[in-house]
Design a protein around this motif. Structure first.
Motif, PDB file in Angstrom:
ATOM      1  N   LEU A 122       0.818  -1.205   0.000  1.00 51.49           N
ATOM      2  CA  LEU A 122       0.000   0.000   0.000  1.00 51.49           C
ATOM      3  C   LEU A 122       0.851   1.254   0.000  1.00 51.49           C
ATOM      4  N   LYS A 123       0.401   2.243  -0.768  1.00 54.20           N
ATOM      5  CA  LYS A 123       1.089   3.529  -0.796  1.00 54.20           C
ATOM      6  C   LYS A 123       0.761   4.289   0.490  1.00 54.20           C
ATOM      7  N   VAL A 124       1.804   4.851   1.105  1.00 50.75           N
ATOM      8  CA  VAL A 124       1.623   5.707   2.280  1.00 50.75           C
ATOM      9  C   VAL A 124       2.397   7.000   2.030  1.00 50.75           C
ATOM     10  N   PRO A 125       1.940   8.109   2.625  1.00 47.22           N
ATOM     11  CA  PRO A 125       2.587   9.401   2.342  1.00 47.22           C
ATOM     12  C   PRO A 125       3.913   9.615   3.064  1.00 47.22           C
ATOM     13  N   GLU A 126       4.099   8.970   4.211  1.00 48.43           N
ATOM     14  CA  GLU A 126       5.306   9.239   4.994  1.00 48.43           C
ATOM     15  C   GLU A 126       6.440   8.307   4.583  1.00 48.43           C
ATOM     16  N   PRO A 127       7.695   8.807   4.641  1.00 44.73           N
ATOM     17  CA  PRO A 127       8.836   7.963   4.296  1.00 44.73           C
ATOM     18  C   PRO A 127       9.214   7.043   5.446  1.00 44.73           C
ATOM     19  N   LYS A 128       9.959   6.015   5.125  1.00 44.15           N
ATOM     20  CA  LYS A 128      10.527   5.130   6.147  1.00 44.15           C
ATOM     21  C   LYS A 128      11.537   5.939   6.949  1.00 44.15           C
ATOM     22  N   THR A 129      11.464   5.853   8.279  1.00 45.25           N
ATOM     23  CA  THR A 129      12.355   6.678   9.107  1.00 45.25           C
ATOM     24  C   THR A 129      13.216   5.878  10.070  1.00 45.25           C
ATOM     25  N   ALA A 130      12.980   4.595  10.222  1.00 44.49           N
ATOM     26  CA  ALA A 130      13.745   3.809  11.195  1.00 44.49           C
ATOM     27  C   ALA A 130      13.906   2.377  10.684  1.00 44.49           C
ATOM     28  N   LYS A 131      14.717   1.620  11.386  1.00 45.53           N
ATOM     29  CA  LYS A 131      14.930   0.212  11.069  1.00 45.53           C
ATOM     30  C   LYS A 131      13.617  -0.553  11.199  1.00 45.53           C
ATOM     31  N   ASN A 132      13.438  -1.524  10.318  1.00 44.84           N
ATOM     32  CA  ASN A 132      12.255  -2.385  10.412  1.00 44.84           C
ATOM     33  C   ASN A 132      12.223  -3.095  11.763  1.00 44.84           C
ATOM     34  N   ARG A 133      11.043  -3.268  12.327  1.00 42.71           N
ATOM     35  CA  ARG A 133      10.888  -4.095  13.517  1.00 42.71           C
ATOM     36  C   ARG A 133      10.564  -5.536  13.125  1.00 42.71           C
ATOM     37  N   LEU A 134      10.198  -5.752  11.890  1.00 37.50           N
ATOM     38  CA  LEU A 134       9.924  -7.073  11.337  1.00 37.50           C
ATOM     39  C   LEU A 134      10.501  -7.069   9.930  1.00 37.50           C
ATOM     40  N   HIS A 135      11.183  -8.134   9.550  1.00 39.59           N
ATOM     41  CA  HIS A 135      11.658  -8.218   8.178  1.00 39.59           C
ATOM     42  C   HIS A 135      11.474  -9.632   7.655  1.00 39.59           C
ATOM     43  N   MET A 136      11.562  -9.764   6.345  1.00 38.89           N
ATOM     44  CA  MET A 136      11.441 -11.062   5.705  1.00 38.89           C
ATOM     45  C   MET A 136      12.820 -11.656   5.484  1.00 38.89           C
ATOM     46  N   ASP A 137      12.900 -12.965   5.513  1.00 40.87           N
ATOM     47  CA  ASP A 137      14.088 -13.701   5.105  1.00 40.87           C
ATOM     48  C   ASP A 137      13.742 -14.450   3.824  1.00 40.87           C
ATOM     49  N   ILE A 138      14.529 -14.247   2.802  1.00 32.61           N
ATOM     50  CA  ILE A 138      14.387 -15.018   1.570  1.00 32.61           C
ATOM     51  C   ILE A 138      15.344 -16.192   1.690  1.00 32.61           C
TER      52      ILE A 138
END
Length: 146
Positions: free
Chosen positions: A73-89
């Motif tokens: 989903l498109k959101v107006p605010e930019p990413k500002t911090a490290k992810n608290r959850l991430h994916m592993d491929i």
């Protein structure tokens, strides 16, 4: 039966990020839910303001039906911090540690070509990367599942 999960990813450019994650995961565009024949038709039934667009989102799925669905989903605010959850491929295959590391680095190079960035290499174990908008994920060898 365990609960199923979907992952929702907030992004500035949903369509661009959808292309990256389809490349990264081998996912495809998810068909619209019945009885709708297109995503635009499905989106229109919500009665949202006219300036909202179906192009501000993307819905992806594993063509084999095994992995979680992705909603971008498109959101107006930019990413500002490290992810608290991430994916592993997880790259498939077994073999020696050296063979696994070759598969991991080969996959990370493929994802760089698709727009990702290598953030850090943990030699012999995994590669920390970011998608084109800076959201972190790891590339590692597949682990055995029970």
């Amino acid at each position: 039966m365990a609960a199923l999960i979907d992952l929702t990813l907030d992004r500035a450019d949903a369509q661009r990020i959808a292309v990256f994650w389809k490349t990264a995961l081998g996912y495809v565009d998810e068909p619209p839910p019945a009885p709708f024949s297109t995503r635009a038709e499905w989106f229109a039934h919500f009665g949202l303001p006219e300036d909202d667009s179906v192009e501000e989102g993307a819905w992806l799925c594993d063509p084999d039906g095994e992995g979680p669905r992705l909603c971008i989903l498109k959101v107006p605010e930019p990413k500002t911090a490290k992810n608290r959850l991430h994916m592993d491929i997880r790259v498939p295959g077994h073999g020696s540690a050296d063979e696994r590391w070759v598969r991991i680095t080969t996959e990370s190079e493929r994802l760089v070509a698709a727009g990702g960035t290598v953030l850090e290499r943990f030699e012999g174990h995994h590669v920390l990367m970011a998608d084109p908008e800076g959201n972190e994920f790891c590339v590692a060898a597949a682990s055995a599942r029970p």
